[in-house]
Scaffold this motif. Sequence first.
Motif, PDB file in Angstrom:
ATOM      1  N   ILE A 122      -8.405  -4.706  -4.859  1.00 22.90           N
ATOM      2  CA  ILE A 122      -7.821  -5.866  -3.925  1.00 22.90           C
ATOM      3  C   ILE A 122      -6.651  -5.864  -4.488  1.00 22.90           C
ATOM      4  O   ILE A 122      -5.849  -7.042  -4.063  1.00 22.90           O
ATOM      5  N   SER A 123      -5.965  -5.399  -5.687  1.00 22.68           N
ATOM      6  CA  SER A 123      -4.583  -5.803  -6.074  1.00 22.68           C
ATOM      7  C   SER A 123      -3.564  -4.897  -5.075  1.00 22.68           C
ATOM      8  O   SER A 123      -2.406  -5.108  -5.132  1.00 22.68           O
ATOM      9  N   LYS A 124      -3.976  -4.006  -4.354  1.00 21.44           N
ATOM     10  CA  LYS A 124      -3.056  -3.211  -3.590  1.00 21.44           C
ATOM     11  C   LYS A 124      -2.464  -4.047  -2.560  1.00 21.44           C
ATOM     12  O   LYS A 124      -2.974  -4.727  -1.861  1.00 21.44           O
ATOM     13  N   LYS A 125      -0.988  -4.003  -2.412  1.00 25.67           N
ATOM     14  CA  LYS A 125      -0.381  -5.042  -1.620  1.00 25.67           C
ATOM     15  C   LYS A 125      -0.156  -4.367  -0.128  1.00 25.67           C
ATOM     16  O   LYS A 125       0.012  -3.096  -0.139  1.00 25.67           O
ATOM     17  N   ILE A 126      -0.133  -5.210   0.622  1.00 29.25           N
ATOM     18  CA  ILE A 126       0.069  -4.857   2.097  1.00 29.25           C
ATOM     19  C   ILE A 126       0.917  -5.960   2.624  1.00 29.25           C
ATOM     20  O   ILE A 126       1.250  -7.068   1.964  1.00 29.25           O
ATOM     21  N   THR A 127       1.693  -5.652   3.796  1.00 33.75           N
ATOM     22  CA  THR A 127       2.557  -6.721   4.470  1.00 33.75           C
ATOM     23  C   THR A 127       1.783  -7.466   5.429  1.00 33.75           C
ATOM     24  O   THR A 127       0.904  -6.958   6.086  1.00 33.75           O
ATOM     25  N   LEU A 128       2.210  -8.785   5.556  1.00 37.58           N
ATOM     26  CA  LEU A 128       1.360  -9.536   6.709  1.00 37.58           C
ATOM     27  C   LEU A 128       1.490  -9.121   8.191  1.00 37.58           C
ATOM     28  O   LEU A 128       0.455  -9.303   8.623  1.00 37.58           O
ATOM     29  N   GLN A 129       2.545  -8.504   8.499  1.00 34.39           N
ATOM     30  CA  GLN A 129       2.508  -8.177   9.811  1.00 34.39           C
ATOM     31  C   GLN A 129       2.234  -9.426  10.606  1.00 34.39           C
ATOM     32  O   GLN A 129       2.737 -10.626  10.644  1.00 34.39           O
ATOM     33  N   SER A 130       1.433  -9.091  11.668  1.00 36.99           N
ATOM     34  CA  SER A 130       1.083 -10.155  12.499  1.00 36.99           C
ATOM     35  C   SER A 130       0.202 -11.239  12.150  1.00 36.99           C
ATOM     36  O   SER A 130       0.133 -12.319  12.779  1.00 36.99           O
ATOM     37  N   ILE A 131      -0.558 -11.136  10.826  1.00 39.38           N
ATOM     38  CA  ILE A 131      -1.052 -12.321  10.242  1.00 39.38           C
ATOM     39  C   ILE A 131       0.203 -13.405  10.040  1.00 39.38           C
ATOM     40  O   ILE A 131      -0.464 -14.532  10.019  1.00 39.38           O
ATOM     41  N   SER A 132       1.295 -13.099   9.791  1.00 37.84           N
ATOM     42  CA  SER A 132       2.146 -14.097   9.719  1.00 37.84           C
ATOM     43  C   SER A 132       2.325 -15.056  10.815  1.00 37.84           C
ATOM     44  O   SER A 132       2.692 -16.297  10.798  1.00 37.84           O
ATOM     45  N   LYS A 133       1.794 -14.639  12.028  1.00 40.21           N
ATOM     46  CA  LYS A 133       2.043 -15.314  13.162  1.00 40.21           C
ATOM     47  C   LYS A 133       1.207 -16.641  13.094  1.00 40.21           C
ATOM     48  O   LYS A 133       1.655 -17.866  13.471  1.00 40.21           O
ATOM     49  N   VAL A 134      -0.111 -16.678  12.570  1.00 44.30           N
ATOM     50  CA  VAL A 134      -0.841 -17.806  12.285  1.00 44.30           C
ATOM     51  C   VAL A 134      -0.194 -18.863  11.309  1.00 44.30           C
ATOM     52  O   VAL A 134      -0.406 -20.210  11.405  1.00 44.30           O
ATOM     53  N   ILE A 135       0.371 -18.200  10.330  1.00 43.14           N
ATOM     54  CA  ILE A 135       1.007 -19.116   9.134  1.00 43.14           C
ATOM     55  C   ILE A 135       2.373 -19.771   9.742  1.00 43.14           C
ATOM     56  O   ILE A 135       2.467 -20.889   9.485  1.00 43.14           O
ATOM     57  N   THR A 136       3.206 -18.993  10.612  1.00 43.92           N
ATOM     58  CA  THR A 136       4.399 -19.680  11.079  1.00 43.92           C
ATOM     59  C   THR A 136       3.912 -20.714  12.119  1.00 43.92           C
ATOM     60  O   THR A 136       4.554 -21.668  12.300  1.00 43.92           O
ATOM     61  N   LEU A 137       3.069 -20.515  12.921  1.00 49.47           N
ATOM     62  CA  LEU A 137       2.383 -21.347  13.860  1.00 49.47           C
ATOM     63  C   LEU A 137       2.158 -22.798  13.377  1.00 49.47           C
ATOM     64  O   LEU A 137       2.592 -23.850  13.474  1.00 49.47           O
ATOM     65  N   ALA A 138       1.447 -22.647  11.979  1.00 47.44           N
ATOM     66  CA  ALA A 138       0.906 -23.716  11.274  1.00 47.44           C
ATOM     67  C   ALA A 138       2.185 -24.563  10.986  1.00 47.44           C
ATOM     68  O   ALA A 138       2.329 -25.714  10.982  1.00 47.44           O
ATOM     69  N   LEU A 139       3.156 -23.727  10.387  1.00 47.76           N
ATOM     70  CA  LEU A 139       4.283 -24.421   9.824  1.00 47.76           C
ATOM     71  C   LEU A 139       5.177 -24.968  10.883  1.00 47.76           C
ATOM     72  O   LEU A 139       5.703 -26.118  10.803  1.00 47.76           O
ATOM     73  N   ALA A 140       5.145 -24.406  11.995  1.00 51.76           N
ATOM     74  CA  ALA A 140       6.063 -25.017  13.058  1.00 51.76           C
ATOM     75  C   ALA A 140       5.276 -26.156  13.592  1.00 51.76           C
ATOM     76  O   ALA A 140       5.961 -27.141  14.083  1.00 51.76           O
ATOM     77  N   LEU A 141       3.970 -26.385  13.842  1.00 56.01           N
ATOM     78  CA  LEU A 141       3.316 -27.280  14.211  1.00 56.01           C
ATOM     79  C   LEU A 141       3.446 -28.612  13.133  1.00 56.01           C
ATOM     80  O   LEU A 141       3.676 -29.719  13.524  1.00 56.01           O
ATOM     81  N   ILE A 142       3.662 -28.440  12.017  1.00 54.62           N
ATOM     82  CA  ILE A 142       3.670 -29.272  10.969  1.00 54.62           C
ATOM     83  C   ILE A 142       5.179 -29.954  10.828  1.00 54.62           C
ATOM     84  O   ILE A 142       5.365 -31.012  11.097  1.00 54.62           O
ATOM     85  N   GLU A 143       5.982 -29.055  11.350  1.00 56.38           N
ATOM     86  CA  GLU A 143       7.756 -29.281  11.222  1.00 56.38           C
ATOM     87  C   GLU A 143       8.150 -29.863  12.453  1.00 56.38           C
ATOM     88  O   GLU A 143       9.009 -31.077  12.672  1.00 56.38           O
ATOM     89  N   CYS A 144       7.534 -29.427  13.490  1.00 53.97           N
ATOM     90  CA  CYS A 144       8.061 -29.612  14.974  1.00 53.97           C
ATOM     91  C   CYS A 144       6.899 -30.695  15.788  1.00 53.97           C
ATOM     92  O   CYS A 144       7.500 -31.148  16.885  1.00 53.97           O
ATOM     93  N   GLY A 145       5.741 -30.344  15.435  1.00 58.57           N
ATOM     94  CA  GLY A 145       4.889 -31.261  16.416  1.00 58.57           C
ATOM     95  C   GLY A 145       4.318 -30.452  17.350  1.00 58.57           C
ATOM     96  O   GLY A 145       4.686 -29.379  18.029  1.00 58.57           O
ATOM     97  N   GLU A 146       3.024 -30.784  17.804  1.00 55.95           N
ATOM     98  CA  GLU A 146       2.456 -29.948  18.873  1.00 55.95           C
ATOM     99  C   GLU A 146       2.903 -30.056  20.069  1.00 55.95           C
ATOM    100  O   GLU A 146       3.006 -28.975  20.934  1.00 55.95           O
ATOM    101  N   GLU A 147       3.519 -30.998  20.616  1.00 55.69           N
ATOM    102  CA  GLU A 147       4.023 -31.276  21.873  1.00 55.69           C
ATOM    103  C   GLU A 147       5.174 -30.410  22.112  1.00 55.69           C
ATOM    104  O   GLU A 147       5.314 -29.515  23.170  1.00 55.69           O
ATOM    105  N   TYR A 148       5.993 -30.437  20.982  1.00 55.86           N
ATOM    106  CA  TYR A 148       7.248 -29.483  21.279  1.00 55.86           C
ATOM    107  C   TYR A 148       6.919 -28.148  21.183  1.00 55.86           C
ATOM    108  O   TYR A 148       7.673 -27.309  22.111  1.00 55.86           O
TER     109      TYR A 148
END
Length: 309
Positions: free
Chosen positions: A57-83
């Motif tokens: 489990i210590s071997k590193k991989i890159t997030l790739q599309s997993i990052s999509k759900v993380i940036t979605l959360a950040l955008a919702l926090i910063e910009c709001g659901e409506e925007y």
Amino acid sequence: MVCQSNEELELLLEEAKQYTKNGKVADYIPALKKANPEDLSVAIYKADGTCYYAGCISKKITLQSISKVITLALALIECGEEYVFQKVGYEPTGDPFNSIVKLEMSNPSKPLNPMINAGALAVTHMIQGSSVDERLDRILDFVKKLSGNNEIEYSEEVAQSEFDTSHLNRALCYFMKQHGIINEDVEELLDLYTKQCSIEVNCLDLARIGIVFALDGKNPETNEQIMPPHVARICKTFMVTCGMYNASGEFAVRVGIPAKSGVSGGILGAVPNRFGIGLSGPALDDKGNSVAGLKLLELLANKYQLSMF
């Protein structure tokens, strides 16, 4: 927090590992060709703070599309659901993750959901900051906070490799710019997006991110509310409906947990109120999902009754 090896988990991993021969690594991104297709590892982080793992489990991989759900959360926090949902839709698509077809068919040409490439690019466009570096730092800081790992960085090699070969994503960006979904320089947006996708994590990091989503945004170690519950709920909903590319329907039937995959072979799972799951298996099926990883999640779901349905 100590993550312990688990014999039962090792047995399930060995059963799933034989499926690696049915997939192949993502060779269209040159830097990802180097992965060993026979690798498979998993970490499971429980709501009570205990953790179990199998494989390396210590071997590193890159997030790739997993990052999509993380940036979605950040955008919702910063910009709001409506925007956010003025620019990106809610609906699943049966098309490949990098398809342009639905952009041409929908009016006003906004991406169907945040988990396909067009939608993810539109969401990354919303991340605030005056430069690529400042915006990337906001994403990295959020990933570090979710995972509890302050050492997380991105792979410059993978980011450059992706940037140099992102011709389809450039096409998506220019199409959306023409229709007013994005309004920044396309090369700058792609620079940020490819670096976001190239953030390096291991299975334990993914499992710890998964438990935060599973517990409606709360860190089980500190009790800190990292994201509002409604943001975690929205993200988990998209993980169920769109998280496994155009195999999401079958995955919902066979496994039935919120999950997001990436073409590095990573899978982030969030079993509501119970577990965070981090998995790595670089050999992919024709949809872009880890072929042995899917089998391992199916085995886990059946053995421990993880399906939310």
